[in-house]
Design a protein around this motif. Structure first.
Motif, short mmCIF file in Angstrom:
data_model
loop_
_atom_site.label_atom_id
_atom_site.label_comp_id
_atom_site.label_asym_id
_atom_site.label_seq_id
_atom_site.Cartn_x
_atom_site.Cartn_y
_atom_site.Cartn_z
N VAL A 89 -4.16 8.91 -3.58
CA VAL A 89 -4.17 10.29 -4.09
C VAL A 89 -4.80 10.40 -5.48
O VAL A 89 -5.64 11.29 -5.71
CB VAL A 89 -2.74 10.86 -4.06
N PRO A 90 -4.48 9.53 -6.46
CA PRO A 90 -5.15 9.67 -7.76
C PRO A 90 -6.68 9.56 -7.66
O PRO A 90 -7.39 10.28 -8.37
CB PRO A 90 -4.56 8.51 -8.58
N TRP A 91 -7.15 8.69 -6.80
CA TRP A 91 -8.61 8.56 -6.63
C TRP A 91 -9.19 9.82 -6.02
O TRP A 91 -10.27 10.29 -6.44
CB TRP A 91 -8.90 7.35 -5.76
N LEU A 92 -8.51 10.39 -5.02
CA LEU A 92 -9.00 11.61 -4.40
C LEU A 92 -9.05 12.75 -5.41
O LEU A 92 -10.00 13.54 -5.44
CB LEU A 92 -8.10 12.01 -3.22
N LEU A 93 -8.04 12.86 -6.25
CA LEU A 93 -8.03 13.91 -7.26
C LEU A 93 -9.19 13.75 -8.24
O LEU A 93 -9.77 14.74 -8.71
CB LEU A 93 -6.70 13.91 -8.01
N SER A 94 -9.52 12.49 -8.53
CA SER A 94 -10.64 12.26 -9.44
C SER A 94 -11.98 12.60 -8.82
O SER A 94 -12.95 12.87 -9.53
CB SER A 94 -10.64 10.80 -9.91
N ASP A 128 4.96 1.45 7.98
CA ASP A 128 5.73 2.66 8.22
C ASP A 128 4.71 3.77 8.47
O ASP A 128 4.17 4.36 7.53
CB ASP A 128 6.61 2.96 7.01
N CYS A 129 4.45 4.03 9.74
CA CYS A 129 3.31 4.87 10.09
C CYS A 129 3.44 6.30 9.59
O CYS A 129 2.45 6.93 9.21
CB CYS A 129 3.12 4.86 11.61
N CYS A 130 4.64 6.85 9.60
CA CYS A 130 4.80 8.26 9.19
C CYS A 130 4.48 8.45 7.71
O CYS A 130 3.80 9.40 7.33
CB CYS A 130 6.22 8.72 9.50
N SER A 131 4.97 7.56 6.87
CA SER A 131 4.70 7.70 5.44
C SER A 131 3.39 7.05 5.03
O SER A 131 2.89 7.31 3.93
CB SER A 131 5.85 7.07 4.63
N GLY A 132 2.84 6.19 5.89
CA GLY A 132 1.60 5.51 5.58
C GLY A 132 1.77 4.28 4.72
O GLY A 132 0.79 3.61 4.39
N ARG A 133 2.97 3.95 4.35
CA ARG A 133 3.20 2.80 3.48
C ARG A 133 3.17 1.50 4.28
O ARG A 133 3.63 1.45 5.42
CB ARG A 133 4.53 2.94 2.75
N ILE A 134 2.65 0.45 3.63
CA ILE A 134 2.59 -0.88 4.24
C ILE A 134 3.32 -1.84 3.32
O ILE A 134 3.11 -1.84 2.09
CB ILE A 134 1.13 -1.33 4.46
N PHE A 135 4.18 -2.65 3.92
CA PHE A 135 5.01 -3.58 3.15
C PHE A 135 4.82 -4.99 3.68
O PHE A 135 4.52 -5.20 4.85
CB PHE A 135 6.50 -3.22 3.28
N THR A 136 5.02 -5.94 2.80
CA THR A 136 5.28 -7.31 3.25
C THR A 136 6.79 -7.49 3.29
O THR A 136 7.51 -6.96 2.43
CB THR A 136 4.66 -8.34 2.29
N PHE A 189 0.86 -1.19 0.00
CA PHE A 189 0.00 0.00 0.00
C PHE A 189 0.89 1.23 0.00
O PHE A 189 1.79 1.37 0.83
CB PHE A 189 -0.91 0.00 1.22
N GLU A 190 0.63 2.09 -0.98
CA GLU A 190 1.38 3.34 -1.12
C GLU A 190 0.37 4.47 -1.27
O GLU A 190 -0.31 4.56 -2.31
CB GLU A 190 2.29 3.26 -2.34
N PRO A 191 0.18 5.33 -0.26
CA PRO A 191 -0.86 6.36 -0.33
C PRO A 191 -0.77 7.23 -1.58
O PRO A 191 -1.80 7.55 -2.21
CB PRO A 191 -0.62 7.18 0.94
N GLN A 192 0.43 7.61 -1.98
CA GLN A 192 0.56 8.53 -3.11
C GLN A 192 0.13 7.89 -4.42
O GLN A 192 -0.31 8.60 -5.34
CB GLN A 192 2.01 9.01 -3.21
#
Length: 846
Positions: free
Chosen positions: A16-21, A390-398, A9-12
């Protein structure tokens, strides 16, 4: 880099593309400037991610991302700029629980009219949006978390919500919903929601979303108590475990783990005084990890309590770098079989949770090997097994152990501890991979003499068998050996370890299943001396040597016991043949090999008895198959090593042309075969039939005669009937070959000598036949004259010294005081005299 991250999961890119739409064109610029307000609030059990962002009008919006379908969904909007503390959605996506702080400005405006609570907790009907129910209005912060049904069960008929208060208590709300109209869900009796008190007076709490467990610590007079509550699909929950802790926690406020993430609070928070986390695994391991806030100018100390083993280990690491930025805390990651301790820029420590007793099973990495790309923040959570948030960036990794990096680390390691840890890690995490297995075998062939504290062949075979067979049944891992080492006294540079005995957990439930059953099994093994449960080869070795003796072989060779033993060996070889349909390159399995079949059958019998004593609930047929597979795979691993050696040195399928000298490649293969034999003898492991014949054959081609005979005399080469027959048939009677034949012939075991003595037309064979004939006649004579007194002995003296020596030697084997050499008159003295003379002539080189 040993640990590899894959972005889930990568917020950007995912949000973000969905929010812009969704944003009107006129407001795009404003949104882009405020896109940094996108924060991840929570991750639910089904993997769905709840996030918030600030709308163009100052609104606070809540959205949901589904990683399975790669879709976003708008859940709810507050017409205010709120600081959301916690948020959770139920499994059916009909109810949303939100806890937020009301703004300071709003508090000042409303203070004159009515008191305003600092924190407000709401329960909202969102499909469709209907009512809003206030659950809590207090000054302390509240965390919210819906319970989720386990994956293989139907959804809850009701929704159940946990409220965790900073006032040190936890409640569970039961929410029943009804459908009033199509697609309209309404909370039934919203003013009277049933609730249960789950815990009180706690000072630390951790939520295990995957297994639906709540861990918490309550202070007592003497020491703190760790407790665990298990939630079930039938709406019940139980206190299942208690264990006293040796760790002191300052009672300054409730500390939360895995209850979502509050970005604002984390930015204001000072480095935590104590980082404490609990990790469990499907194998029944139960670890409590703790670490004080690190100071990069000093040593870092962290502890891991292996509660399923009854001891803790405290590690102190001397930090080498002082130029790396200060971090808030050491990160602990759950990798199932391992717990990873990570301090960015300094070290990565992987602790084996199944076998933590020996330090050599832990991987301690520094420098480039310890780096984890894309993970630099200190605000790290491990909400699921093998997952990093990674809570600060919002990214989730396996996160996974990179196979290529692990093999590279194995090849480059200079320390035995690193080699052994990497070997076990490879077999544990990437087992049943033929390519990896061949890479390990290649490493073994190149590093046989580089390892000083362990035998790499022994460790590879035993560890491979263990990790391959243990999934068969839950208790098997307690009964099979997992290492060839009895102890390990080495050190790991840069790290010190102190081991302390701790109290064992107490289970509060009976007839538990799943993880709790395996944990209980681990605790029982600790209570009742676990090392004694592992199979060892002492009994096998004694029985094998006993049966190899001539008396035992004659006495029991045709008994039912021996027939069963050889029937076991036959089943093993049939089982192995069924696995391997391809033709083997190495010429093995081409002879009977009595000794190895005997050892095979005995190992099957001994291992079967061992397992049946401890696996009484497993049917006999299943145990029989486990044992057959274990011994078959053992032989297969040895064959794989041999096949890899043959391919590496490009040897022919049959190199037993004894009349030619061996090449440098054959000598290298001979050396590896000698190490295989040494490893097998050390562990009393059977070898494939034909191994000894091939080993001697390669030795004949590669070794000088005196070295070859020295190896035979010292047990480094084992003569077989097939090898002796091939030697006598293939080699002519040149002077050099006769010396070789004579050296081999005089060293043959008597049982083999009887069979092959007539194949060589030579005085040595005549001598052998004569001695056997004389022995046979004297045995008959001894039986006849057993009652004759010693005084009646007839003195025989012939003027031929070799014959005198032979007669004296034969007389010495008679029973003292009972036998007489009177029967010497019945011996063919002329034949014996000729044989002895020929032997004397040959030995004196006359």
């Amino acid at each position: 880099m040993l640990l590899q991250l894959s972005a889930e999961f990568e917020p950007q890119s995912d949000v973000v593309p969905w929010l812009l739409s969704q944003t009107p064109a006129a407001a795009l610029d404003t949104f882009e400037k405020s896109s940094t307000t996108l924060y991840i609030v929570n991750v639910e059990r089904n993997g769905k991610i709840i996030y918030t962002w600030k709308g163009s009008g100052g609104n606070t919006c809540i959205g949901l991302y589904d990683p399975l379908n790669k879709e976003n969904e708008h859940l709810y909007t507050f017409e205010k700029d709120l600081h959301i503390i916690s948020c959770s959605i139920n499994n059916e996506k009909t109810l949303l629980a939100v806890s937020f702080l009301q703004s300071t400005k709003e508090e000042r405006v409303n203070h004159l009219l009515q008191p305003v609570s600092k924190c407000l907790t709401l329960l909202i009907e969102i499909h469709p949006v209907n009512n809003v129910r206030v659950l809590k209005a207090v000054d302390s912060c509240i965390r919210v978390q819906f319970l989720y049904p386990v994956a293989d069960r139907n959804p809850f008929p009701d929704s159940h919500l946990l409220l965790i208060s900073e006032d040190k208590y936890i409640e569970q709300f039961h929410i029943h919903v009804v459908t009033e109209e199509p697609h309209k869900v309404v909370i039934q009796n919203p003013g009277q929601l049933p609730r249960d008190r789950v815990a009180d007076d706690l000072i630390w709490a951790q939520w295990d979303m995957t297994e639906q467990r709540l861990f918490y610590i309550v202070p007592k007079e003497s020491r703190n108590i760790l407790k665990c509550v298990q939630f079930y699909p039938d709406e019940n929950f139980n206190l299942v475990l208690e264990v006293p802790l040796e760790i002191s926690l300052s009672d300054t406020g409730l500390k939360f783990v895995n209850f979502g993430y509050d970005y604002y609070q984390d930015q204001k928070m000072e480095p935590r005084s104590l980082n404490l986390q609990v990790f469990t695994s499907k194998t029944g391991s139960f670890c409590l990890c703790s670490c004080e806030a690190p100071d990069v100018s000093k040593d870092v100390t962290y502890s891991v309590s292996f509660l399923h083993k009854g001891y803790s280990k405290s590690f102190t690491v001397a930090l080498q770098r002082t130029d790396y930025p200060q971090v808030k805390e050491v990160a602990f990651l759950n990798l199932d079989y391992y717990v990873a301790v990570y301090l960015p820029g300094h070290f990565l420590h992987l602790l084996n949770t199944q076998h933590p007793d020996l330090m050599c099973y832990n991987l301690f990495l520094t420098g480039e090997d310890a780096q984890i790309n894309m993970l630099h923040s200190s605000s790290i959570q491990s909400p699921f097994k093998s997952a990093v948030w990674d809570c600060c960036s919002g990214r989730i990794f396996t996160v996974r152990i990179n196979e290529c990096s692990l093999v590279k680390f194995l090849w480059n390691s200079k320390l035995d501890s690193d080699r052994l840890a990497a070997l076990h890690c490879a077999l544990l995490h990437v087992r049943n991979t033929a390519d990896l297995e061949m890479q390990i075998i290649q490493w073994i062939s190149e590093n046989l003499s580089a390892c000083y504290t362990f035998d790499p062949i022994q460790e590879f075979i035993i560890a491979s068998l263990y990790w391959a067979m243990c999934p068969e049944t839950s208790k098997l891992e307690k009964l099979l050996p997992y290492t060839s080492l009895l102890y390990w006294n080495g050190i790991i540079p840069g790290i010190t370890c102190i081991t302390d005995i701790i109290s064992l957990p107490v289970l509060k439930v009976q007839n538990c299943k799943g993880f709790w059953e395996k944990l209980n099994l681990n605790l029982e093994c600790v209570k009742y001396a676990e090392p004694h449960l592992h199979y060892n080869n002492n009994v096998l070795r004694r029985e094998w040597f006993k049966l190899l003796s001539e008396e035992k072989a004659e006495e029991r060779g045709s008994t039912t016991y021996m027939k069963n033993i050889f029937e076991n060996a036959k089943k093993v070889l049939s089982n192995l043949a069924a696995w391997n349909v391809e033709e083997r390159l190495v010429p093995l399995f081409q002879e009977e090999d009595y000794q190895q079949r005997l050892l095979m059958g005995l190992m099957v019998a001994e291992l079967k008895d061992h397992l049946m004593r401890h696996l009484q609930y497993v049917e006999r047929k299943k145990i029989d198959q486990i044992v057959l597979d274990y011994v078959s795979k053992l032989l297969d691993l040895i064959c794989r090593i041999m096949e890899a050696v043959w391919r590496k040195y490009n040897l022919q399928s049959c190199i037993l042309c004894l009349g030619e000298r061996g090449s440098a490649a054959e000598f290298a293969a001979f050396h590896i075969m000698s190490r295989i034999l040494e490893a097998a003898n050390g562990m009393c492991l059977p070898l494939p039939p034909g191994f000894h014949t091939l080993h001697v054959g390669v030795g004949v081609r590669c070794l000088p005669l005196h070295t070859l005979l020295h190896y035979i005399d010292n047990g480094l080469l084992h003569l077989t009937e097939a090898c002796a027959m091939k030697l006598l048939k293939d080699l002519d009677n040149t002077e050099k070959n006769e010396k070789l034949k004579f050296g081999i012939f005089t060293r043959l075991p008597e049982a083999i000598g009887h069979k092959v003595c007539r194949l060589w037309n030579h005085p040595v064979t005549s001598n052998f036949i004569a001695r056997n004939y004389v022995k046979l006649l004297l045995d008959k004579l001894r039986n006849k004259q057993r009652n004759r007194p010693v005084a009646d002995r007839l003195s025989v003296h012939v003027e031929f010294l070799p014959l005198n020596y032979l007669v004296d030697m034969l007389a010495a084997v008679e029973e003292p005081g009972l036998n007489s050499v009177e029967g010497a008159d019945n011996v063919n003295a002329k034949f014996v005299e000729e044989a002895a003379l020929k032997q004397t002539t040959l030995l004196l080189e006359l």
